[in-house]
Design a protein around this motif. Structure first.
Motif, PDB file in Angstrom:
ATOM      1  N   TRP A 142      32.594  42.992 -19.053  1.00 12.43           N
ATOM      2  CA  TRP A 142      31.565  43.535 -18.182  1.00 12.43           C
ATOM      3  C   TRP A 142      30.381  42.572 -18.003  1.00 12.43           C
ATOM      4  O   TRP A 142      29.862  42.391 -16.908  1.00 12.43           O
ATOM      5  CB  TRP A 142      31.073  44.865 -18.752  1.00 12.43           C
ATOM      6  CG  TRP A 142      30.268  45.647 -17.771  1.00 12.43           C
ATOM      7  CD1 TRP A 142      28.935  45.884 -17.812  1.00 12.43           C
ATOM      8  CD2 TRP A 142      30.754  46.268 -16.581  1.00 12.43           C
ATOM      9  NE1 TRP A 142      28.558  46.632 -16.722  1.00 12.43           N
ATOM     10  CE2 TRP A 142      29.664  46.874 -15.958  1.00 12.43           C
ATOM     11  CE3 TRP A 142      32.023  46.361 -15.982  1.00 12.43           C
ATOM     12  CZ2 TRP A 142      29.786  47.576 -14.760  1.00 12.43           C
ATOM     13  CZ3 TRP A 142      32.137  47.054 -14.800  1.00 12.43           C
ATOM     14  CH2 TRP A 142      31.032  47.646 -14.200  1.00 12.43           C
ATOM     15  N   GLU A 143      29.995  41.972 -19.128  1.00  9.31           N
ATOM     16  CA  GLU A 143      28.868  41.042 -19.101  1.00  9.31           C
ATOM     17  C   GLU A 143      29.077  39.967 -18.021  1.00  9.31           C
ATOM     18  O   GLU A 143      28.167  39.606 -17.295  1.00  9.31           O
ATOM     19  CB  GLU A 143      28.790  40.399 -20.482  1.00  9.31           C
ATOM     20  CG  GLU A 143      27.544  39.613 -20.747  1.00  9.31           C
ATOM     21  CD  GLU A 143      27.637  38.859 -22.086  1.00  9.31           C
ATOM     22  OE1 GLU A 143      28.330  39.325 -23.021  1.00  9.31           O
ATOM     23  OE2 GLU A 143      27.020  37.783 -22.158  1.00  9.31           O
ATOM     24  N   PHE A 144      30.314  39.482 -17.908  1.00  5.94           N
ATOM     25  CA  PHE A 144      30.581  38.382 -16.975  1.00  5.94           C
ATOM     26  C   PHE A 144      30.779  38.891 -15.545  1.00  5.94           C
ATOM     27  O   PHE A 144      30.552  38.165 -14.587  1.00  5.94           O
ATOM     28  CB  PHE A 144      31.752  37.529 -17.497  1.00  5.94           C
ATOM     29  CG  PHE A 144      31.381  36.965 -18.833  1.00  5.94           C
ATOM     30  CD1 PHE A 144      30.546  35.866 -18.920  1.00  5.94           C
ATOM     31  CD2 PHE A 144      31.757  37.623 -20.000  1.00  5.94           C
ATOM     32  CE1 PHE A 144      30.113  35.393 -20.162  1.00  5.94           C
ATOM     33  CE2 PHE A 144      31.336  37.151 -21.238  1.00  5.94           C
ATOM     34  CZ  PHE A 144      30.512  36.038 -21.317  1.00  5.94           C
ATOM     35  N   TRP A 145      31.205  40.143 -15.455  1.00  5.88           N
ATOM     36  CA  TRP A 145      31.220  40.780 -14.135  1.00  5.88           C
ATOM     37  C   TRP A 145      29.775  40.851 -13.624  1.00  5.88           C
ATOM     38  O   TRP A 145      29.487  40.435 -12.496  1.00  5.88           O
ATOM     39  CB  TRP A 145      31.836  42.178 -14.204  1.00  5.88           C
ATOM     40  CG  TRP A 145      31.455  43.040 -13.041  1.00  5.88           C
ATOM     41  CD1 TRP A 145      30.577  44.077 -13.038  1.00  5.88           C
ATOM     42  CD2 TRP A 145      31.907  42.905 -11.687  1.00  5.88           C
ATOM     43  NE1 TRP A 145      30.453  44.609 -11.775  1.00  5.88           N
ATOM     44  CE2 TRP A 145      31.257  43.907 -10.926  1.00  5.88           C
ATOM     45  CE3 TRP A 145      32.809  42.027 -11.035  1.00  5.88           C
ATOM     46  CZ2 TRP A 145      31.470  44.064  -9.556  1.00  5.88           C
ATOM     47  CZ3 TRP A 145      33.020  42.187  -9.667  1.00  5.88           C
ATOM     48  CH2 TRP A 145      32.355  43.194  -8.948  1.00  5.88           C
ATOM     49  N   CYS A 146      28.870  41.343 -14.453  1.00 10.03           N
ATOM     50  CA  CYS A 146      27.483  41.530 -14.018  1.00 10.03           C
ATOM     51  C   CYS A 146      26.820  40.184 -13.693  1.00 10.03           C
ATOM     52  O   CYS A 146      26.119  40.057 -12.700  1.00 10.03           O
ATOM     53  CB  CYS A 146      26.664  42.247 -15.088  1.00 10.03           C
ATOM     54  SG  CYS A 146      27.241  43.919 -15.392  1.00 10.03           S
ATOM     55  N   LYS A 147      27.049  39.186 -14.519  1.00  8.39           N
ATOM     56  CA  LYS A 147      26.371  37.902 -14.351  1.00  8.39           C
ATOM     57  C   LYS A 147      27.013  37.007 -13.298  1.00  8.39           C
ATOM     58  O   LYS A 147      26.350  36.259 -12.611  1.00  8.39           O
ATOM     59  CB  LYS A 147      26.377  37.119 -15.680  1.00  8.39           C
ATOM     60  CG  LYS A 147      25.403  37.677 -16.707  1.00  8.39           C
ATOM     61  CD  LYS A 147      25.049  36.666 -17.783  1.00  8.39           C
ATOM     62  CE  LYS A 147      26.208  36.305 -18.673  1.00  8.39           C
ATOM     63  NZ  LYS A 147      25.835  35.951 -20.055  1.00  8.39           N
ATOM     64  N   GLU A 148      28.373  37.056 -13.234  1.00  9.68           N
ATOM     65  CA  GLU A 148      29.083  36.074 -12.416  1.00  9.68           C
ATOM     66  C   GLU A 148      29.954  36.705 -11.341  1.00  9.68           C
ATOM     67  O   GLU A 148      30.564  35.997 -10.544  1.00  9.68           O
ATOM     68  CB  GLU A 148      29.982  35.205 -13.307  1.00  9.68           C
ATOM     69  CG  GLU A 148      29.226  34.512 -14.416  1.00  9.68           C
ATOM     70  CD  GLU A 148      30.158  33.734 -15.351  1.00  9.68           C
ATOM     71  OE1 GLU A 148      31.288  33.414 -14.927  1.00  9.68           O
ATOM     72  OE2 GLU A 148      29.756  33.462 -16.489  1.00  9.68           O
ATOM     73  N   GLY A 149      30.065  38.030 -11.390  1.00 13.11           N
ATOM     74  CA  GLY A 149      30.925  38.709 -10.422  1.00 13.11           C
ATOM     75  C   GLY A 149      32.392  38.540 -10.735  1.00 13.11           C
ATOM     76  O   GLY A 149      33.261  38.753  -9.881  1.00 13.11           O
ATOM     77  N   ASN A 150      32.709  38.151 -11.975  1.00 11.37           N
ATOM     78  CA  ASN A 150      34.106  37.973 -12.358  1.00 11.37           C
ATOM     79  C   ASN A 150      34.267  38.286 -13.855  1.00 11.37           C
ATOM     80  O   ASN A 150      33.775  37.540 -14.701  1.00 11.37           O
ATOM     81  CB  ASN A 150      34.543  36.530 -12.073  1.00 11.37           C
ATOM     82  CG  ASN A 150      36.032  36.312 -12.330  1.00 11.37           C
ATOM     83  OD1 ASN A 150      36.725  37.210 -12.822  1.00 11.37           O
ATOM     84  ND2 ASN A 150      36.516  35.124 -12.016  1.00 11.37           N
ATOM     85  N   PRO A 151      34.963  39.398 -14.181  1.00 16.62           N
ATOM     86  CA  PRO A 151      35.113  39.754 -15.596  1.00 16.62           C
ATOM     87  C   PRO A 151      36.111  38.861 -16.349  1.00 16.62           C
ATOM     88  O   PRO A 151      36.199  38.936 -17.570  1.00 16.62           O
ATOM     89  CB  PRO A 151      35.613  41.199 -15.545  1.00 16.62           C
ATOM     90  CG  PRO A 151      36.304  41.322 -14.226  1.00 16.62           C
ATOM     91  CD  PRO A 151      35.603  40.391 -13.281  1.00 16.62           C
ATOM     92  N   LEU A 152      36.846  38.054 -15.606  1.00 15.47           N
ATOM     93  CA  LEU A 152      37.797  37.124 -16.240  1.00 15.47           C
ATOM     94  C   LEU A 152      37.603  35.744 -15.598  1.00 15.47           C
ATOM     95  O   LEU A 152      38.377  35.324 -14.732  1.00 15.47           O
ATOM     96  CB  LEU A 152      39.240  37.620 -16.044  1.00 15.47           C
ATOM     97  CG  LEU A 152      40.356  36.791 -16.658  1.00 15.47           C
ATOM     98  CD1 LEU A 152      40.266  36.731 -18.173  1.00 15.47           C
ATOM     99  CD2 LEU A 152      41.725  37.342 -16.247  1.00 15.47           C
ATOM    100  N   PRO A 153      36.559  35.017 -16.011  1.00 18.65           N
ATOM    101  CA  PRO A 153      36.273  33.745 -15.357  1.00 18.65           C
ATOM    102  C   PRO A 153      37.431  32.744 -15.471  1.00 18.65           C
ATOM    103  O   PRO A 153      38.207  32.799 -16.437  1.00 18.65           O
ATOM    104  CB  PRO A 153      35.045  33.223 -16.129  1.00 18.65           C
ATOM    105  CG  PRO A 153      34.442  34.419 -16.787  1.00 18.65           C
ATOM    106  CD  PRO A 153      35.585  35.349 -17.070  1.00 18.65           C
TER     107      PRO A 153
END
Ligand code: NAI
Ligand code: MG
Length: 377
Positions: free
Chosen positions: A44-55
């Protein structure tokens, strides 16, 4: 030189607490001397920050790893997902997806393996003598997501033209019908069946039970049963049992100790594995592996339990047992067995109990207790 490259993906919420606990245990059995760990970003953190939960960088990391130890991620409904994105990413058409489902597809992790073994003395056990192992097909069936609502006209026409039973829907409003497909392939059923039977032989289970519903869902469940019968002939003494999913639910409440390895399709396997997990203590104990030919991701069954974030409170055993499964898969049988024996001893003693077991032992204290036992073995 380290023998193994392991990607560690703690994810969100309690994922970090239970991953720390599992890492301590991996240190205690000596695995960490042989392994190079790389922490990866997921959730979730990366979804919120980068728009991708699996960078992309995480996918690259996984491609360079032997396998991954994953914990849990948070996911939220569509509207909330959009709202929690950083402002710069709003209105870019980004859509949240489940990283674990994506990983299963990307690496063709077709086996979802869920061992459900009771540790005697666990107050949450339904019975102390259970040792069930569920093989759930992880890539096909109802979860593929080929669905329609409203139903396209061409699909409706094709059904009516090709299936006698579809004629009853002729003339219905297409918006009043929804279709979800349940697609099985011969290759798909063969490989999950083979994995379950190989496992039964390797670990000495006398039976494999196919859990389907071929008397009603004749084609998909039927394909699975027919392939199971063919394949079982190659496995000598291994007994093939066939049980309908509904009856299985009943038998698992009545006589769960009679079963060993269970194998099923994606949806039925999901249901039956949750039932089995609850028989042996529930989310604090339920671990799983997503396994393909050359790669695997091990994880607890539970989610990120947001209400316990940073509280050092939840039971880390499911995560520790996921790490144990990883060792088994890598061929480190002795280390895996040590973890198993240590968990068994701590549970039998009953001195350390996390809140789900009725005690107030913390996550890290539980990990320490297991590590202490490992040293004594
Ligand atoms: P959850 O499994 O996170 O928690 C449900 C409840 O089970 C918790 O409130 C807690 O009481 C208990 N629990 C969970 N893990 C425990 C543990 N290790 N020890 C003791 N008790 C434990 O499920 P929930 O609340 O439905 O979902 C929370 C978030 O996790 C959601 O965002 C959901 O989407 C996500 N999730 C992620 C999964 C994954 O990463 N594979 C699987 C399930 C849910
Ligand atoms: Mg489930």
């Amino acid at each position: 030189m380290k023998n193994y490259r392991i990607a560690v993906l703690p994810g969100d919420g309690i994922g970090k607490d239970v991953t720390d606990a599992a890492m301590k245990v991996l240190d205690a059995v000596g695995f960490s001397d042989k392994a190079e760990y790389t922490w990866g970003d997921i959730g979730w953190e990366f979804w919120c920050k980068e728009g991708n939960p699996l960078p992309e960088r995480t996918i690259e990391l996984l491609k360079q790893s032997d396998c991954a130890l994953f914990s849990a991620i948070t996911s939220k409904p569509k509207e909330e997902a959009e709202r929690e994105l950083v402002l710069e990413l709003h209105g870019k058409g980004l859509v949240y997806f489940s990283p674990i489902v994506k990983l299963r597809q990307l690496f063709d992790l077709y086996v979802n393996l869920r061992p459900c073994k009771a540790y005697p003395g666990n107050p949450l056990n339904y019975r102390d003598d259970l040792d069930l192992v569920v093989f759930r097909e992880n890539t096909e069936g109802l979860y593929v997501g080929i669905e329609w609502h409203p139903v396209p006209e061409a699909i409706m026409k094709a059904m009516i033209d090709n299936h006698q039973k579809a004629i009853r829907f002729k003339g219905d409003n297409l918006d009043d019908i929804a279709i979800s497909t349940r697609i099985f392939t011969r290759k798909g059923v063969q490989r999950i069946l083979k994995a379950s039977m190989d496992y039964a032989i390797k670990y000495g289970y006398p039976t494999v039970t196919v859990v389907e519903k071929p008397n009603v869902i004749r084609e998909t469940s039927g394909l699975m049963i027919r392939e199971a019968r063919k394949l079982a002939k190659k496995y000598g003494d291994l007994e093939l049992w066939e049980t309908n999913i509904d009856a299985m639910a009943m038998w698992l409440v009545k006589n769960p100790q009679q079963y060993g390895v269970l194998v099923s399709s994606n949806m039925f396997g999901d249901i039956v594995s949750d039932l089995c997990a609850q028989l042996i203590g529930g989310l604090g104990f339920a671990c799983s592996g997503n396994i393909g030919e050359n790669f695997a991701v091990f994880e607890p069954t539970h989610g990120s339990a947001p209400k316990y974030i940073g509280m050092n409170k939840v039971n880390p055993i499911a995560q520790i047992l996921a790490a144990k499964m990883m060792l088994d898969w890598l061929g480190e049988k002795e280390m895996a067995e040590k973890i198993d024996k240590a968990v068994e001893a701590v549970i039998a003693e009953g001195k350390y109990r996390t809140y789900d077991l009725g005690g107030d032992t913390t996550t890290s204290e539980m990990a320490d207790a297991i590590c202490e036992k490992i040293k004594e073995l």
